[in-house]
Design an enzyme around this catalytic site. Structure first.
Site, PDB file in Angstrom:
ATOM      1  N   ASP A  23       0.871  -1.178   0.000  1.00  0.00           N
ATOM      2  CA  ASP A  23       0.000   0.000   0.000  1.00  0.00           C
ATOM      3  C   ASP A  23       0.904   1.223   0.000  1.00  0.00           C
ATOM      4  O   ASP A  23       1.988   1.210   0.606  1.00  0.00           O
ATOM      5  CB  ASP A  23      -0.913  -0.003   1.253  1.00  0.00           C
ATOM      6  CG  ASP A  23      -2.109   0.941   1.106  1.00  0.00           C
ATOM      7  OD1 ASP A  23      -1.893   2.138   0.821  1.00  0.00           O
ATOM      8  OD2 ASP A  23      -3.250   0.489   1.277  1.00  0.00           O
TER       9      ASP A  23
ATOM     10  N   ARG B 256     -11.620  -2.504  -9.281  1.00  0.00           N
ATOM     11  CA  ARG B 256     -12.110  -1.861 -10.490  1.00  0.00           C
ATOM     12  C   ARG B 256     -11.483  -2.540 -11.707  1.00  0.00           C
ATOM     13  O   ARG B 256     -10.273  -2.816 -11.739  1.00  0.00           O
ATOM     14  CB  ARG B 256     -11.744  -0.363 -10.503  1.00  0.00           C
ATOM     15  CG  ARG B 256     -12.631   0.495  -9.608  1.00  0.00           C
ATOM     16  CD  ARG B 256     -14.067   0.575 -10.099  1.00  0.00           C
ATOM     17  NE  ARG B 256     -14.941   1.385  -9.258  1.00  0.00           N
ATOM     18  CZ  ARG B 256     -15.704   0.907  -8.271  1.00  0.00           C
ATOM     19  NH1 ARG B 256     -15.698  -0.382  -7.981  1.00  0.00           N
ATOM     20  NH2 ARG B 256     -16.501   1.704  -7.598  1.00  0.00           N
TER      21      ARG B 256
ATOM     22  N   ASP C 160     -14.561  -9.916 -10.410  1.00  0.00           N
ATOM     23  CA  ASP C 160     -15.869  -9.321 -10.139  1.00  0.00           C
ATOM     24  C   ASP C 160     -16.048  -8.056 -10.965  1.00  0.00           C
ATOM     25  O   ASP C 160     -17.164  -7.556 -11.104  1.00  0.00           O
ATOM     26  CB  ASP C 160     -16.001  -9.002  -8.645  1.00  0.00           C
ATOM     27  CG  ASP C 160     -17.404  -8.504  -8.310  1.00  0.00           C
ATOM     28  OD1 ASP C 160     -18.367  -9.218  -8.657  1.00  0.00           O
ATOM     29  OD2 ASP C 160     -17.538  -7.414  -7.716  1.00  0.00           O
TER      30      ASP C 160
ATOM     31  N   GLU D 122     -16.803  -3.248 -18.417  1.00  0.00           N
ATOM     32  CA  GLU D 122     -17.862  -4.176 -17.993  1.00  0.00           C
ATOM     33  C   GLU D 122     -19.273  -3.649 -18.254  1.00  0.00           C
ATOM     34  O   GLU D 122     -20.224  -4.431 -18.375  1.00  0.00           O
ATOM     35  CB  GLU D 122     -17.718  -4.473 -16.488  1.00  0.00           C
ATOM     36  CG  GLU D 122     -18.020  -3.265 -15.603  1.00  0.00           C
ATOM     37  CD  GLU D 122     -17.635  -3.471 -14.146  1.00  0.00           C
ATOM     38  OE1 GLU D 122     -16.624  -4.137 -13.869  1.00  0.00           O
ATOM     39  OE2 GLU D 122     -18.360  -2.943 -13.271  1.00  0.00           O
TER      40      GLU D 122
ATOM     41  N   HIS E 145     -19.901  -7.697 -10.998  1.00  0.00           N
ATOM     42  CA  HIS E 145     -19.726  -6.581 -10.046  1.00  0.00           C
ATOM     43  C   HIS E 145     -20.731  -6.742  -8.901  1.00  0.00           C
ATOM     44  O   HIS E 145     -21.423  -5.781  -8.526  1.00  0.00           O
ATOM     45  CB  HIS E 145     -19.896  -5.230 -10.756  1.00  0.00           C
ATOM     46  CG  HIS E 145     -19.203  -4.096 -10.047  1.00  0.00           C
ATOM     47  ND1 HIS E 145     -18.610  -3.057 -10.712  1.00  0.00           N
ATOM     48  CD2 HIS E 145     -19.028  -3.846  -8.723  1.00  0.00           C
ATOM     49  CE1 HIS E 145     -18.105  -2.197  -9.839  1.00  0.00           C
ATOM     50  NE2 HIS E 145     -18.347  -2.663  -8.618  1.00  0.00           N
TER      51      HIS E 145
HETATM   52  P1  NAD Z   1     -10.079   2.287   1.107  1.00  0.00           P
HETATM   53  O1  NAD Z   1      -9.994   3.704   0.679  1.00  0.00           O
HETATM   54  O2  NAD Z   1     -10.464   1.968   2.496  1.00  0.00           O
HETATM   55  O3  NAD Z   1      -8.667   1.581   0.831  1.00  0.00           O
HETATM   56  C1  NAD Z   1      -7.937   1.767  -0.336  1.00  0.00           C
HETATM   57  C2  NAD Z   1      -6.469   1.572  -0.009  1.00  0.00           C
HETATM   58  O4  NAD Z   1      -5.746   1.633  -1.229  1.00  0.00           O
HETATM   59  C3  NAD Z   1      -5.914   2.673   0.904  1.00  0.00           C
HETATM   60  O5  NAD Z   1      -5.234   2.088   2.003  1.00  0.00           O
HETATM   61  C4  NAD Z   1      -4.956   3.445   0.009  1.00  0.00           C
HETATM   62  O6  NAD Z   1      -3.827   3.953   0.705  1.00  0.00           O
HETATM   63  C5  NAD Z   1      -4.561   2.375  -0.977  1.00  0.00           C
HETATM   64  N1  NAD Z   1      -4.056   2.869  -2.257  1.00  0.00           N
HETATM   65  C6  NAD Z   1      -4.515   3.901  -2.983  1.00  0.00           C
HETATM   66  N2  NAD Z   1      -3.826   3.989  -4.132  1.00  0.00           N
HETATM   67  C7  NAD Z   1      -2.920   2.986  -4.124  1.00  0.00           C
HETATM   68  C8  NAD Z   1      -1.916   2.563  -5.032  1.00  0.00           C
HETATM   69  N3  NAD Z   1      -1.735   3.175  -6.208  1.00  0.00           N
HETATM   70  N4  NAD Z   1      -1.157   1.500  -4.689  1.00  0.00           N
HETATM   71  C9  NAD Z   1      -1.337   0.881  -3.507  1.00  0.00           C
HETATM   72  N5  NAD Z   1      -2.268   1.240  -2.604  1.00  0.00           N
HETATM   73  C10 NAD Z   1      -3.055   2.276  -2.919  1.00  0.00           C
HETATM   74  O7  NAD Z   1     -11.049   1.588   0.054  1.00  0.00           O
HETATM   75  P2  NAD Z   1     -11.822   0.209   0.236  1.00  0.00           P
HETATM   76  O8  NAD Z   1     -13.105   0.441   0.933  1.00  0.00           O
HETATM   77  O9  NAD Z   1     -10.900  -0.817   0.754  1.00  0.00           O
HETATM   78  O10 NAD Z   1     -12.197  -0.093  -1.291  1.00  0.00           O
HETATM   79  C11 NAD Z   1     -11.219  -0.321  -2.260  1.00  0.00           C
HETATM   80  C12 NAD Z   1     -11.858  -0.297  -3.636  1.00  0.00           C
HETATM   81  O11 NAD Z   1     -12.730  -1.412  -3.785  1.00  0.00           O
HETATM   82  C13 NAD Z   1     -12.788   0.906  -3.881  1.00  0.00           C
HETATM   83  O12 NAD Z   1     -12.069   2.056  -4.245  1.00  0.00           O
HETATM   84  C14 NAD Z   1     -13.663   0.403  -5.001  1.00  0.00           C
HETATM   85  O13 NAD Z   1     -13.072   0.708  -6.250  1.00  0.00           O
HETATM   86  C15 NAD Z   1     -13.665  -1.108  -4.810  1.00  0.00           C
HETATM   87  N6  NAD Z   1     -14.990  -1.633  -4.410  1.00  0.00           N
HETATM   88  C16 NAD Z   1     -15.529  -2.639  -5.136  1.00  0.00           C
HETATM   89  C17 NAD Z   1     -16.758  -3.175  -4.775  1.00  0.00           C
HETATM   90  C18 NAD Z   1     -17.388  -4.314  -5.535  1.00  0.00           C
HETATM   91  O14 NAD Z   1     -18.593  -4.579  -5.359  1.00  0.00           O
HETATM   92  N7  NAD Z   1     -16.655  -5.035  -6.353  1.00  0.00           N
HETATM   93  C19 NAD Z   1     -17.424  -2.657  -3.669  1.00  0.00           C
HETATM   94  C20 NAD Z   1     -16.823  -1.644  -2.934  1.00  0.00           C
HETATM   95  C21 NAD Z   1     -15.592  -1.125  -3.311  1.00  0.00           C
HETATM   96  C1  COI Z   2     -18.492   0.416  -4.798  1.00  0.00           C
HETATM   97  O1  COI Z   2     -19.127   0.534  -3.740  1.00  0.00           O
HETATM   98  O2  COI Z   2     -17.541   1.164  -5.093  1.00  0.00           O
HETATM   99  C2  COI Z   2     -18.852  -0.638  -5.742  1.00  0.00           C
HETATM  100  O3  COI Z   2     -18.051  -1.011  -6.558  1.00  0.00           O
HETATM  101  C3  COI Z   2     -20.229  -1.209  -5.678  1.00  0.00           C
HETATM  102  C4  COI Z   2     -21.024  -0.936  -6.917  1.00  0.00           C
HETATM  103  C5  COI Z   2     -22.492  -1.097  -6.645  1.00  0.00           C
HETATM  104  C6  COI Z   2     -20.774   0.397  -7.561  1.00  0.00           C
END
Ligand code: NAD
Ligand code: COI
Length: 334
Positions: free
Chosen positions: A175, A235, A259, A264, A297
């Site tokens: 990270d 993503r 996912d 997508e 997703h």
């Molecule tokens: P968060 O902000 O709590 O954690 C993200 C982490 O990534 C942080 O610790 C940050 O320091 C780190 N980071 C940022 N840029 C970086 C880089 N270039 N290299 C290494 N580390 C880096 O976010 P989270 O709640 O853990 O969510 C992460 C991601 O998951 C979201 O941004 C979103 O895109 C994705 N997400 C997907 C779904 C899904 O349904 N598939 C749902 C929710 C979130």
């Molecule tokens: C997010 O919460 O960032 C997600 O990827 C979930 C989706 C419903 C947009």
């Protein structure tokens, strides 16, 4: 006070109804449509907008909201990469997200994808479908033998690590920001190259920025172990799909749990008559492989998450309208 919500699905309506009952001072309007330049007009007379979509929020849609006098937008999800912050700031919007609706939902999904790949469940399902109830050659691997490389140790990455520890995995993490708890456990490596060198499974939990688009590309895959598994519940644009397909074709990548996939939106969220009819050759290619698991997703999609997404987003939007500053404001127009 009136809040208008976009993209409201049937499964969200019970939680929305509960929120309305708890907030009788707020008039709520909603549509199933996403927020576009056309649908933006539906928010006329509202003080704030709540929304959720995976497609981009266009400047035109934001301009219509701005012209209606709306200043506050609250998304019901975590990631805000589908907004252009220049547009938000040009029109004076304040944006909130729901940073922690349920990291467990996504973390559990990621760990399940790993387990299904390790135990080759798609291959077994295909064999059963074919009437083949034998073992060989579908031999599996155990979690406790795996070193998992967690990229991104925020909310979701940390829960993923916690679950993986329960399965006995060895963990290495990367990270740009070092979480003190993870630091104390000595799990961080200094570079992605080091993580690629050590990990049997790589799981992505970072937000998408211009700077990390296609971070998993030919060069990154080349640096990984032979037979690596790649999991992406963050993503789609983090992975160069062509590079992944090349890695799978050569056997360098043993499998992938996806996912999210680049582009997508051309496929996900819609029902097709068969996998052969989806209009994206790369997603079709991936989804047809028995060593690739594609989910639409849907990692977030649990009852707990949906309830929290509705409650927090509406609470935040109401707070903004009341002139308060909730701590989940994500743009610089604070
Ligand atoms: P968060 O902000 O709590 O954690 C993200 C982490 O990534 C942080 O610790 C940050 O320091 C780190 N980071 C940022 N840029 C970086 C880089 N270039 N290299 C290494 N580390 C880096 O976010 P989270 O709640 O853990 O969510 C992460 C991601 O998951 C979201 O941004 C979103 O895109 C994705 N997400 C997907 C779904 C899904 O349904 N598939 C749902 C929710 C979130
Ligand atoms: C997010 O919460 O960032 C997600 O990827 C979930 C989706 C419903 C947009």
């Amino acid at each position: 006070m009136k809040i208008f919500a976009y993209g409201i699905r049937e499964d969200e309506e019970p939680s929305l109804k509960k929120w309305e009952q708890a907030n009788p001072d707020v008039e709520v309007g909603f549509t199933n449509n996403t927020l576009t330049a056309d649908s933006a007009r539906m928010a006329e007379g509202s003080d704030g907008v709540v929304t959720l979509q995976t497609s981009d929020y266009t400047r035109e849609a934001l301009e219509v909201l701005h012209n209606l006098g709306i200043k506050y937008i609250s998304i019901r999800n975590v990631g805000f990469d589908n907004f252009n912050f220049q547009d938000l700031n040009d029109f004076g919007f304040t944006l909130t997200n729901v940073p922690v609706y349920s990291p467990n939902a996504i973390a559990e999904h990621a760990v399940l994808l790993m387990g299904r790949l390790l135990r080759r469940t798609p291959e077994f399902a295909q064999k059963i479908e074919d009437g083949n109830f034998t073992w060989a050659p579908t031999i599996g691997k155990e979690y406790r033998e795996q070193t998992v490389g967690v990229i991104g140790t925020g909310h979701i990455g940390r829960v993923t690590m916690q679950i993986l520890k329960g399965f006995g995995c060895k963990i290495v993490a990367y990270d740009v920001y070092h979480n003190p708890e993870i630091e104390k456990q000595g799990l961080y490596v200094d570079t992605l190259e080091e993580l690629y060198k050590q990990a049997d499974i790589i799981t992505l939990h970072v937000p998408l920025f211009d700077s990390n688009k296609h971070m998993i590309n030919d060069k990154a895959i080349e640096q990984m172990k032979d037979g690596v598994y790649i999991i992406n519940c963050a993503r789609g644009e983090l992975i160069d799909t062509d590079a992944l397909i090349k890695g799978l074709d050569s056997g360098k990548v043993a499998g992938a749990g996806l996912d999210v996939i680049d582009n997508e939106n051309s496929v996900f969220g819609k029902k097709w008559s068969s996998i052969d009819n989806i209009p994206n050759e790369k997603i079709r290619n991936l989804a047809k492989r028995l060593n690739v698991i594609v989910t639409p997703h849907s990692a977030f999609y649990t009852e707990t998450a949906i309830h929290n997404m509705i409650t927090t987003s509406f609470d935040s939007n109401k707070s903004l309208i009341e002139g308060l500053k909730p701590d989940n404001i994500v743009n610089t127009n604070k």
